[in-house]
Write a protein that holds these residues in place. Sequence first.
Motif, PDB file in Angstrom:
ATOM      1  N   LEU A 328       0.833  -1.207   0.000  1.00  0.00           N
ATOM      2  CA  LEU A 328       0.000   0.000   0.000  1.00  0.00           C
ATOM      3  C   LEU A 328       0.867   1.257   0.000  1.00  0.00           C
ATOM      4  N   LEU A 329       1.941   1.225   0.787  1.00  0.00           N
ATOM      5  CA  LEU A 329       2.831   2.387   0.844  1.00  0.00           C
ATOM      6  C   LEU A 329       3.572   2.571  -0.476  1.00  0.00           C
ATOM      7  N   LEU A 330       4.116   1.497  -1.011  1.00  0.00           N
ATOM      8  CA  LEU A 330       4.876   1.607  -2.263  1.00  0.00           C
ATOM      9  C   LEU A 330       3.987   2.038  -3.423  1.00  0.00           C
ATOM     10  N   ASN A 331       2.747   1.559  -3.430  1.00  0.00           N
ATOM     11  CA  ASN A 331       1.838   1.939  -4.509  1.00  0.00           C
ATOM     12  C   ASN A 331       1.364   3.392  -4.404  1.00  0.00           C
ATOM     13  N   SER A 332       1.657   4.024  -3.277  1.00  0.00           N
ATOM     14  CA  SER A 332       1.300   5.445  -3.133  1.00  0.00           C
ATOM     15  C   SER A 332       2.358   6.355  -3.742  1.00  0.00           C
TER      16      SER A 332
END
Length: 531
Positions: A328-332
Amino acid sequence: MLPTVYLDRMDVSLYEVQHEKASEGRVPIPDEVIGRVVAATQRFQTTCEEFGTPPQNIYILATEATRVAANSETFLHRIHDATGLRVDLLSKEVEGRFGAMGIASSFSEPRGLTMDLGGGSVQLARLAADNTDVVLREPSPISLPYGAAALTHLLSGASTDQARDDLRRRICKDLKDALTRLDVPIAGENEAGPSLYVSGGGFRGWGFLLMEQHAIQPYPIPLINGFHVNTQTFQSSVSIQSNLEKAASDAKVFRVSKRRAAQVPAVAFLISCFAEAFPSISSVYFSQGGVREGWLFDKLSPEARGQHPLVAATAANAPQHYNELLDLLLNSMPLEPWRFDPAVPAKPILQAFVQMLNVYSALPKDLRAASALHSTISGVLAGAHGVSHADRALLSLILCERFGGTKALSATDQDLYERLAQLITPANGWWCKYLGRVGAVIGALYPAGTYKEQRLLTRADCRGDKMELKLWMCQNAWERYSEALPAWLEVVQDAAESIEKVGKKKERGTAGYQVEVEVIAERKTRSEVGG
């Protein structure tokens, strides 16, 4: 990598007690000192028993000062008779290797030249590290008889300018010969030279003196390991003169004892000789690691040695569904800056952040941001070995932003925040704010770190200096408690506004992106979003 459960030291130099009177040469280790060492060893043995350490896992290492002592055998027998423990007397070559490995344990992927400054000698080595192992280049290490205490005695005997000039020429020649044997590359006109990693009490004292002169005051991280200066600062005549004056004065400098202060002229002399012998060093890094740390580091598998220290230090706190939350963090982050922009914190920092994502959630709201800010300085991660000051600053700032940032800090801690931010680039600082605030959304929707339902999906795109972040509140995950969805949407909307503020000109300056956040409540799956 190995967490320390107890640390203590005895303030005695076995080299210096053998050279207290320079005119008499080396004398045996005095009985009084042997008695103190035996008592300290017995106390250490008792402490190990209280921690449940098996006797076969207790090791005692002896280095040069014991190896060359006239009564070395008697000294070692006294320890064995009192404790039943055998002392491993390291050869010069093995001691040099473990010293270099101790420096290697203090950094993530170190590459360059190492100098380990002991009392009687200085060890030089070349090392290279990748993500799986540390390699010492042959003929590493090389030992020269110019330790801090030894050089202090040599300088005390060089009473004339001619004698000091002769000593300087001799040391410079020996250093040049050693560097030639190590085949240290010399930088071209427009190339950065190799890095220098220094260890030993004399160099650490020098590092603390340089902290006192740092442009950021007071310097925000009171740890020598990971402290970094450019070579001009390390070896400049201004630094040398200022440090000599501080050592000569009665002014107390943090972590510089009277014994270390007395050795500053010798350390300054060695540094000036090194600068003459090899002027192309680009950066200097200070290490806490020595023979003890190197011996332990050498026992680890290559895979364990290749771990990033912050990832290893935070692993015990990892949420149950760490991988899903990390996604979720990387896809942000848009693909372009995430993969190619050096301003984005390295992936190990982001991994450590997600592992610490909810650690401070149980604290009263007044303490969360401050505790997060102090985490790598004086908090739960302060003892993590092998972390640079820049990495400590990055993780502290991201965690602080996750819990509200500067608005949630007292005036004192706001000042600390600003001083930590000066250790990194403005672009680094912008990403800390952005990622910390995205982390706040993730933490709010997954407070226990369990990913039982796909409550949130993230995706970001970038066009020039504009970033579009989409936060999907997946309705299919909220069907069991649909009445609660509006309340969760409100939480996410508030967090989205905070993320957008990072993109305002006042906060981003020229270092970040304009940010537009869209919160969407609809039925979505990860494959549909493309994350």
